[in-house]
Write a protein that holds these residues in place. Structure first.
Motif, PDB file in Angstrom:
ATOM      1  N   LYS A  85       0.439  -0.697   0.073  1.00 30.94           N
ATOM      2  CA  LYS A  85      -0.090   0.571  -0.143  1.00 30.94           C
ATOM      3  C   LYS A  85       1.278   0.806  -0.142  1.00 30.94           C
ATOM      4  O   LYS A  85       1.018   2.556   1.084  1.00 30.94           O
ATOM      5  N   TYR A 108       1.293   3.763  -1.947  1.00 31.22           N
ATOM      6  CA  TYR A 108       0.177   5.311  -1.510  1.00 31.22           C
ATOM      7  C   TYR A 108      -0.368   5.683  -0.580  1.00 31.22           C
ATOM      8  O   TYR A 108      -0.508   7.328  -0.273  1.00 31.22           O
ATOM      9  N   ARG A 109      -0.920   5.026   0.076  1.00 33.72           N
ATOM     10  CA  ARG A 109      -1.631   5.297   1.144  1.00 33.72           C
ATOM     11  C   ARG A 109      -0.478   5.541   2.327  1.00 33.72           C
ATOM     12  O   ARG A 109      -0.640   6.528   3.111  1.00 33.72           O
ATOM     13  N   LYS A 123       0.771   9.153   1.087  1.00 33.81           N
ATOM     14  CA  LYS A 123      -0.238   9.413   1.979  1.00 33.81           C
ATOM     15  C   LYS A 123      -0.235  10.803   3.447  1.00 33.81           C
ATOM     16  O   LYS A 123       0.108  11.401   4.082  1.00 33.81           O
ATOM     17  N   LEU A 171       8.911   5.405  -1.384  1.00 31.61           N
ATOM     18  CA  LEU A 171       8.912   6.522  -2.821  1.00 31.61           C
ATOM     19  C   LEU A 171       9.063   5.147  -3.771  1.00 31.61           C
ATOM     20  O   LEU A 171       8.672   5.392  -5.094  1.00 31.61           O
ATOM     21  N   CYS A 227       7.471   2.468  -5.304  1.00 27.23           N
ATOM     22  CA  CYS A 227       5.140   2.650  -6.071  1.00 27.23           C
ATOM     23  C   CYS A 227       6.707   3.604  -7.801  1.00 27.23           C
ATOM     24  O   CYS A 227       5.868   3.966  -8.440  1.00 27.23           O
ATOM     25  N   ARG A 287       8.181   6.569  -7.597  1.00 27.80           N
ATOM     26  CA  ARG A 287       8.654   7.907  -7.863  1.00 27.80           C
ATOM     27  C   ARG A 287      10.243   7.909  -6.814  1.00 27.80           C
ATOM     28  O   ARG A 287       9.419   8.776  -6.257  1.00 27.80           O
TER      29      ARG A 287
END
Length: 662
Positions: free
Chosen positions: A486, A488-489, A492, A516, A519, A521
């Protein structure tokens, strides 16, 4: 450091300076005498009462009067008056009662001179004994600065401090860390007594100053002051803990020469010292000598020897000694049972360790945190996690917060996350206030149970009730989300934590950077790395390794060069993970010679390459035709590491196929 105040009052070592007497009289005459007040009249009546109506004052009477006295200064004056009565000596409890009284007076009067003036105002004559009593109260109450001030005031009033006063000052100077000054006061003491030497000896033992202890012991014996059993125990304990076993035997010889019979404590200290040093055979001989001398060993004597025998794999001797101890009527205590649980676990006798634990309640022994820790280690080693619920029920009354946190952690490791959550709820029902480790255990349990949404809800609830939450708890939630994919969660929640100015440390940022990169990024990861340094946090080796891994995975060679330079400039040394990452990156980038040179440098630094590094490098060398180098590398791997069938056979097969090729 106790002394009778009556003797101190008449001691010839406290001399009144005649010159200071005239100065004090002149000072008093320059001030108009205080007016007679009701307080003066009451004090005069109080102190004249015994002369009119004689009675014997006792410590209980004095303590009762001090406890119910409405005035602190009158209580102190009464305390001084009691000390002047014939054949009366204040008890330690009386001095303890005076500590809060004198503390309140100091809050109001600020200095020792103020207390003395207040005592004079209620008719209490300032004598040498007054300073000695004040000094002892300050010393007993650990008001060391005020004790030294009272010592200085003693000289300003023309009194020469006696040995008792100097003993207290020596002890205070040691306690506040002024060792050199304490030794100077000791050397300048004109009439040292046994307590003087014993005070210095005790404090030097606490400081583990072995040379100082030896010197003081020599001077002490030379001056005719012979250490008692307590002094010898301190010295022996100091030498044994430092591993100075020959010196400890010399102290034992000195003790016997001076006519002291070694006590069970002395023998126990020696046996423990030799066991700690791995000299179990000599420790066993000391036990036999102890018994031959008529001294009966106790459980404290047997415990280190049994532990030492287990530690040196002399198992049969350990069992025999344990049986002999019990047959002599010396029953094990909780400390010995803790040792046995730990030792049985280490030698693989897990069932015996568990049986001992469950037998403690039958022996009316209550497990402590060490017991629980040893047993948890046993259950983890034996994988007998099914016993955990029964373990919790057994130690229901002996649980503390540290033990609860350990159990939460073990429940998670055992793959019983639902039990961890249930146990956390039981903790709260029992009235425990959870700390960061409790929260971390609960969140880990929820994540391992697959209850992701519940973990996030719990985390949000924790934040509401604990604004200054420790960074570790924030890191647990970020890491848990990243591990289950998870990303992105997790990012966030991390962004929210930064915006809300939550407590985050370098580990929190490192986990977020890892997320990061996970995923894809990488640009944001590099930006966050820069923000980490802007916030004053210092990246550690793990942070740089995460960055290296992410940049190498993104094949950004320029960014890797910049990061390595930054790592060098920051003084962060590359570890095995760093080298393995770079070597793997160079091998995959077909820069096999650079990878091989870095591999050689890594080995020169004493770092151990991973199996994956060997595999990648051998494959790269084979692809580039450097078969000889690949064979050498394989030989090094087989010589320097334990042969692992999976990776090792792959390496061997690849080299063999290439060498067979015409």
């Amino acid at each position: 450091m106790l002394m009778r105040w009556r003797l101190l009052r008449t001691s010839k070592q406290i001399l009144k300076n005649p010159l200071s007497k005239s100065l004090y009289t002149l000072h008093s005459s320059t001030n108009s005498p205080p007016e007679k007040t009701l307080k003066d009249h009451n004090m005069k009546t109080l102190f004249d009462f015994p002369s009119k109506y004689p009675f014997n004052i006792t410590p209980s009477i004095a303590e009762s009067a001090l406890s119910h006295c409405p005035s602190d200064i009158i209580a102190l004056s009464f305390f001084m008056w009691c000390a002047r009565q014939p054949n009366y000596f204040h008890s330690p409890k009386s001095f303890d009662l005076m500590v809060p009284i004198i503390s309140r007076l100091m809050d109001r009067l600020q200095c020792v001179r103020g207390v003395l003036m207040e005592l004079e105002s209620v008719g209490c004559c300032i004598k040498a004994q007054t300073f000695l009593i004040l000094l002892r109260i300050y010393w007993r109450g650990r008001m060391y600065k005020l004790a030294l001030e009272a010592f200085d005031e003693m000289g300003s009033f023309g009194y020469v401090p006696n040995t008792f006063a100097r003993n207290m000052v020596i002890d205070i100077l040691f306690k506040i860390g002024h060792v050199d000054v304490a030794l100077k006061v000791f050397r300048n003491t004109q009439f040292p007594n046994f307590l003087t030497f014993n005070t210095v000896l005790c404090n030097l033992c606490k400081l583990n100053d072995l040379l100082g202890v030896q010197d003081i012991l020599k001077v002490m014996v030379r001056d005719g002051f012979f250490p008692n059993n307590g002094s010898f125990s301190m010295v022996l304990n100091c030498f044994c803990k430092a591993g100075r076993l020959m010196e400890s035997l010399q102290v034992l010889c000195l003790m016997i020469t001076l006519g002291h019979c070694p006590s069970v404590t002395i023998w126990s200290i020696l046996i423990d010292g030799f066991c700690r040093a791995g000299r179990v055979c000599i420790a066993s001989q000391l036990l036999r000598k102890m018994v031959d001398s008529g001294c009966c060993p106790n459980v404290m004597t047997y415990t280190p020897l049994i532990k030492g025998l287990f530690g040196t794999q002399m198992l049969s001797q350990a069992y025999d000694l344990l049986d002999a101890m019990v047959s002599q009527g010396c029953m094990p205590d909780l400390v010995l049972y803790n040792v046995l649980i730990d030792c049985f676990c280490k030698v693989g006798r897990h069932d015996d360790a568990v049986d001992i634990f469950f037998s403690l309640c039958k022996r009316n022994l209550k497990p402590d945190s060490y017991t629980i820790s040893s047993l948890l280690s046993t259950l983890c080693s034996s994988r007998k996690f099914t016993l955990l619920p029964e373990l919790v029920r057994t130690m229901d009354e002996s649980l503390d917060l540290v033990t609860c946190n350990s159990l939460l952690n073990v429940f998670c490791k055992a793959g019983l996350p639902s039990h961890a959550v249930e146990f956390y709820n039981n903790m709260i029902d029992r009235g425990f206030t959870p700390d960061r480790y409790s929260y971390a255990g609960l969140l880990n349990g929820l994540f391992r149970a697959g209850r992701i949404d519940d973990a996030i809800d719990v985390y949000n609830g924790i934040i509401v009730n604990n604004y200054g939450l420790d960074a570790h708890v924030h890191t647990v939630i970020f890491d848990g989300l990243i591990k289950v994919g998870k990303f992105y969660r997790a990012i966030k929640l991390f962004r929210k934590a930064v915006a809300e100015n939550y407590c985050l440390d370098v580990v929190s940022y490192t986990v977020a950077i890892h997320g990061l990169f996970g995923c894809g990024r990488s640009v944001e990861a590099c930006t966050l790395f820069g923000q980490l340094k802007e916030r004053g946090l210092i990246p550690n080796t793990c942070t740089y390794n995460v960055m290296l891994f992410g940049l190498c995975k993104a094949r950004d060679i320029n960014a890797v060069r910049i990061l390595l330079k930054d790592m060098f400039d920051s003084g962060i040394e590359m570890d095995c993970t760093s080298f393995n990452t770079i070597i793997g990156f160079l091998s995959r980038s077909y820069r096999v010679h650079s990878a091989y040179r870095l591999f050689i440098k890594m080995c020169d630094l004493g770092l151990k390459p991973s199996k994956t590094t060997y595999l990648l490098l051998v494959e790269s060398l084979l692809r580039s035709g450097a078969i000889d180098d690949a064979c050498i590398l394989l030989k090094v791997y087989l010589e320097d590491t334990m042969f692992v069938r999976g990776v090792g056979s792959d390496l061997h097969d690849k080299v063999h196929l290439c060498t067979e090729t015409p």
